[in-house]
Design a protein around this motif. Structure first.
Motif, PDB file in Angstrom:
ATOM      1  N   CYS A 124      61.814   6.798  25.488  1.00  9.25           N
ATOM      2  CA  CYS A 124      61.588   8.133  26.053  1.00  9.25           C
ATOM      3  C   CYS A 124      61.081   8.064  27.493  1.00  9.25           C
ATOM      4  O   CYS A 124      60.885   9.087  28.137  1.00  9.25           O
ATOM      5  CB  CYS A 124      60.603   8.911  25.184  1.00  9.25           C
ATOM      6  SG  CYS A 124      61.187   9.152  23.492  1.00  9.25           S
ATOM      7  N   ASP A 125      60.817   6.851  27.999  1.00  9.75           N
ATOM      8  CA  ASP A 125      60.415   6.660  29.390  1.00  9.75           C
ATOM      9  C   ASP A 125      61.658   6.357  30.216  1.00  9.75           C
ATOM     10  O   ASP A 125      62.733   6.111  29.682  1.00  9.75           O
ATOM     11  CB  ASP A 125      59.426   5.480  29.498  1.00  9.75           C
ATOM     12  CG  ASP A 125      58.185   5.699  28.630  1.00  9.75           C
ATOM     13  OD1 ASP A 125      57.741   6.850  28.517  1.00  9.75           O
ATOM     14  OD2 ASP A 125      57.678   4.708  28.070  1.00  9.75           O
ATOM     15  N   ARG A 126      61.506   6.304  31.545  1.00 10.28           N
ATOM     16  CA  ARG A 126      62.647   6.023  32.425  1.00 10.28           C
ATOM     17  C   ARG A 126      62.991   4.528  32.506  1.00 10.28           C
ATOM     18  O   ARG A 126      63.928   4.142  33.187  1.00 10.28           O
ATOM     19  CB  ARG A 126      62.367   6.561  33.835  1.00 10.28           C
ATOM     20  CG  ARG A 126      62.404   8.084  33.914  1.00 10.28           C
ATOM     21  CD  ARG A 126      62.359   8.547  35.355  1.00 10.28           C
ATOM     22  NE  ARG A 126      63.558   8.201  36.080  1.00 10.28           N
ATOM     23  CZ  ARG A 126      64.677   8.942  36.123  1.00 10.28           C
ATOM     24  NH1 ARG A 126      64.733  10.077  35.460  1.00 10.28           N
ATOM     25  NH2 ARG A 126      65.711   8.547  36.830  1.00 10.28           N
ATOM     26  N   THR A 127      62.254   3.690  31.819  1.00 11.52           N
ATOM     27  CA  THR A 127      62.523   2.244  31.822  1.00 11.52           C
ATOM     28  C   THR A 127      63.986   1.976  31.500  1.00 11.52           C
ATOM     29  O   THR A 127      64.529   2.558  30.564  1.00 11.52           O
ATOM     30  CB  THR A 127      61.628   1.537  30.786  1.00 11.52           C
ATOM     31  OG1 THR A 127      60.267   1.700  31.166  1.00 11.52           O
ATOM     32  CG2 THR A 127      61.963   0.063  30.661  1.00 11.52           C
ATOM     33  N   ASN A 128      64.611   1.112  32.308  1.00 12.99           N
ATOM     34  CA  ASN A 128      66.013   0.765  32.056  1.00 12.99           C
ATOM     35  C   ASN A 128      66.385  -0.462  32.879  1.00 12.99           C
ATOM     36  O   ASN A 128      65.577  -0.949  33.673  1.00 12.99           O
ATOM     37  CB  ASN A 128      66.943   1.930  32.396  1.00 12.99           C
ATOM     38  CG  ASN A 128      68.188   1.932  31.525  1.00 12.99           C
ATOM     39  OD1 ASN A 128      68.659   0.889  31.074  1.00 12.99           O
ATOM     40  ND2 ASN A 128      68.735   3.109  31.280  1.00 12.99           N
ATOM     41  N   GLU A 129      67.612  -0.937  32.689  1.00 10.15           N
ATOM     42  CA  GLU A 129      68.089  -2.066  33.479  1.00 10.15           C
ATOM     43  C   GLU A 129      68.021  -1.696  34.952  1.00 10.15           C
ATOM     44  O   GLU A 129      68.357  -0.575  35.340  1.00 10.15           O
ATOM     45  CB  GLU A 129      69.519  -2.422  33.093  1.00 10.15           C
ATOM     46  CG  GLU A 129      69.644  -3.050  31.721  1.00 10.15           C
ATOM     47  CD  GLU A 129      71.080  -3.411  31.386  1.00 10.15           C
ATOM     48  OE1 GLU A 129      71.798  -3.914  32.286  1.00 10.15           O
ATOM     49  OE2 GLU A 129      71.479  -3.178  30.234  1.00 10.15           O
ATOM     50  N   LEU A 130      67.589  -2.636  35.750  1.00 13.20           N
ATOM     51  CA  LEU A 130      67.403  -2.413  37.183  1.00 13.20           C
ATOM     52  C   LEU A 130      68.677  -1.906  37.845  1.00 13.20           C
ATOM     53  O   LEU A 130      68.654  -0.976  38.648  1.00 13.20           O
ATOM     54  CB  LEU A 130      66.939  -3.728  37.837  1.00 13.20           C
ATOM     55  CG  LEU A 130      66.444  -3.663  39.267  1.00 13.20           C
ATOM     56  CD1 LEU A 130      65.272  -2.702  39.403  1.00 13.20           C
ATOM     57  CD2 LEU A 130      66.041  -5.048  39.741  1.00 13.20           C
ATOM     58  N   ARG A 131      69.827  -2.463  37.474  1.00 19.05           N
ATOM     59  CA  ARG A 131      71.101  -2.095  38.103  1.00 19.05           C
ATOM     60  C   ARG A 131      71.514  -0.650  37.797  1.00 19.05           C
ATOM     61  O   ARG A 131      72.345  -0.088  38.490  1.00 19.05           O
ATOM     62  CB  ARG A 131      72.201  -3.058  37.675  1.00 19.05           C
ATOM     63  CG  ARG A 131      72.506  -3.013  36.196  1.00 19.05           C
ATOM     64  CD  ARG A 131      73.558  -4.050  35.773  1.00 19.05           C
ATOM     65  NE  ARG A 131      73.807  -4.032  34.359  1.00 19.05           N
ATOM     66  CZ  ARG A 131      74.593  -3.157  33.733  1.00 19.05           C
ATOM     67  NH1 ARG A 131      75.222  -2.238  34.416  1.00 19.05           N
ATOM     68  NH2 ARG A 131      74.747  -3.203  32.427  1.00 19.05           N
ATOM     69  N   LEU A 132      70.924  -0.038  36.759  1.00 14.41           N
ATOM     70  CA  LEU A 132      71.274   1.326  36.365  1.00 14.41           C
ATOM     71  C   LEU A 132      70.365   2.390  36.987  1.00 14.41           C
ATOM     72  O   LEU A 132      70.591   3.577  36.783  1.00 14.41           O
ATOM     73  CB  LEU A 132      71.242   1.464  34.843  1.00 14.41           C
ATOM     74  CG  LEU A 132      72.184   0.552  34.057  1.00 14.41           C
ATOM     75  CD1 LEU A 132      71.966   0.718  32.560  1.00 14.41           C
ATOM     76  CD2 LEU A 132      73.633   0.849  34.427  1.00 14.41           C
ATOM     77  N   LEU A 133      69.350   1.962  37.725  1.00 16.35           N
ATOM     78  CA  LEU A 133      68.366   2.921  38.233  1.00 16.35           C
ATOM     79  C   LEU A 133      68.356   3.010  39.757  1.00 16.35           C
ATOM     80  O   LEU A 133      67.305   2.986  40.393  1.00 16.35           O
ATOM     81  CB  LEU A 133      66.971   2.566  37.701  1.00 16.35           C
ATOM     82  CG  LEU A 133      66.795   2.718  36.193  1.00 16.35           C
ATOM     83  CD1 LEU A 133      65.406   2.304  35.759  1.00 16.35           C
ATOM     84  CD2 LEU A 133      67.076   4.151  35.750  1.00 16.35           C
ATOM     85  N   GLU A 134      69.534   3.153  40.354  1.00 14.39           N
ATOM     86  CA  GLU A 134      69.641   3.275  41.807  1.00 14.39           C
ATOM     87  C   GLU A 134      68.898   4.502  42.324  1.00 14.39           C
ATOM     88  O   GLU A 134      68.263   4.454  43.375  1.00 14.39           O
ATOM     89  CB  GLU A 134      71.116   3.324  42.219  1.00 14.39           C
ATOM     90  CG  GLU A 134      71.823   1.996  42.036  1.00 14.39           C
ATOM     91  CD  GLU A 134      73.282   2.063  42.438  1.00 14.39           C
ATOM     92  OE1 GLU A 134      73.643   2.938  43.258  1.00 14.39           O
ATOM     93  OE2 GLU A 134      74.061   1.221  41.936  1.00 14.39           O
ATOM     94  N   GLU A 135      68.961   5.611  41.565  1.00  9.60           N
ATOM     95  CA  GLU A 135      68.257   6.845  41.964  1.00  9.60           C
ATOM     96  C   GLU A 135      66.757   6.592  42.044  1.00  9.60           C
ATOM     97  O   GLU A 135      66.091   7.007  42.991  1.00  9.60           O
ATOM     98  CB  GLU A 135      68.537   7.961  40.956  1.00  9.60           C
ATOM     99  CG  GLU A 135      67.763   9.237  41.235  1.00  9.60           C
ATOM    100  CD  GLU A 135      67.835  10.242  40.087  1.00  9.60           C
ATOM    101  OE1 GLU A 135      66.977  11.145  40.071  1.00  9.60           O
ATOM    102  OE2 GLU A 135      68.718  10.124  39.226  1.00  9.60           O
ATOM    103  N   ASP A 136      66.227   5.879  41.060  1.00  8.81           N
ATOM    104  CA  ASP A 136      64.795   5.581  41.039  1.00  8.81           C
ATOM    105  C   ASP A 136      64.415   4.696  42.222  1.00  8.81           C
ATOM    106  O   ASP A 136      63.432   4.956  42.919  1.00  8.81           O
ATOM    107  CB  ASP A 136      64.411   4.869  39.737  1.00  8.81           C
ATOM    108  CG  ASP A 136      64.596   5.762  38.527  1.00  8.81           C
ATOM    109  OD1 ASP A 136      65.712   6.258  38.317  1.00  8.81           O
ATOM    110  OD2 ASP A 136      63.617   5.958  37.790  1.00  8.81           O
ATOM    111  N   LEU A 137      65.199   3.643  42.468  1.00  9.34           N
ATOM    112  CA  LEU A 137      64.908   2.724  43.562  1.00  9.34           C
ATOM    113  C   LEU A 137      64.979   3.430  44.916  1.00  9.34           C
ATOM    114  O   LEU A 137      64.194   3.123  45.820  1.00  9.34           O
ATOM    115  CB  LEU A 137      65.864   1.531  43.526  1.00  9.34           C
ATOM    116  CG  LEU A 137      65.680   0.604  42.320  1.00  9.34           C
ATOM    117  CD1 LEU A 137      66.821  -0.406  42.243  1.00  9.34           C
ATOM    118  CD2 LEU A 137      64.340  -0.098  42.356  1.00  9.34           C
ATOM    119  N   ALA A 138      65.885   4.386  45.048  1.00  8.44           N
ATOM    120  CA  ALA A 138      65.999   5.150  46.297  1.00  8.44           C
ATOM    121  C   ALA A 138      64.792   6.079  46.479  1.00  8.44           C
ATOM    122  O   ALA A 138      64.340   6.303  47.602  1.00  8.44           O
ATOM    123  CB  ALA A 138      67.285   5.965  46.296  1.00  8.44           C
TER     124      ALA A 138
END
Length: 195
Positions: A124-138
């Protein structure tokens, strides 16, 4: 003595059920929070590579996974090169399915769900594979490399406190039940010989 037979059977059945409970679990998540909201409510936010996954049992008898990360980049709450995160086994307990060798962006919060004051994350958290979270990294700033060298390998390998105590208590319970059953059977045999 005919009255004792069903009572002993009931006692045995109750003891068996008490020793092997089957917890009911269900996982239901609302829509994931946005990056800023998740960042604010998280105790720790970091990217890291999973280097070890262990299935453990806490003192209450609940199974969970202990995930050892090599921290790559940190934004909040983690300054060490390694960190341990707890999560459920998956399915009904909302545990996140981490894979060894994979890199993740982790949003974790302090929780007593599995181990006292441990960092935890669930699906239920935003935790996910790094490659799938470009929006978060931006949305996040550049972060920084961890500053404190730490090796948590031994801690990851240790079982949690209380497991031995639980097993010892269960063993005594089984022994007591066995003694009661033997006494009941002996009483039944003695009664039959007298009749």
């Amino acid at each position: 003595m005919k009255k004792w037979g069903p009572l002993l059977l009931l006692l045995s059945l109750f003891s068996f059920l008490h020793l092997s409970p089957i917890p009911a679990q269900a996982c239901s998540c609302a829509e994931l929070p946005g990056v800023e909201e998740e960042f604010e409510r998280s105790t720790a936010v970091f990217s890291g590579k999973v280097i070890d996954i262990r299935e453990k049992t806490n003192s209450a008898g609940f199974n969970y996974k202990s995930i050892l990360f090599q921290v790559i980049q940190t934004w909040k709450g983690v300054n060490e090169t390694q960190v341990i995160i707890t999560t459920g086994l998956g399915g009904g307990d909302c545990g996140f399915a981490f894979k060894e060798g994979q890199e993740y962006l982790v949003y974790a919060y302090e929780s007593d769900m599995y181990v006292e004051k441990a960092l935890s994350t669930v699906i239920c958290d935003r935790t996910n594979e790094l490659r799938l979270l470009e929006e978060d990294l931006a949305s996040l700033d550049e972060g920084q490399a961890p500053r404190e060298q730490l090796d948590l390998t031994e801690e990851q390998e240790d079982e949690q406190e209380g497991i031995h105590e639980k097993r010892t208590l269960s063993s005594w319970y089984v022994i007591l039940l066995g003694v009661l059953l033997v006494v009941g059977l002996l009483a039944l045999i003695y009664r039959r010989k007298r009749i």
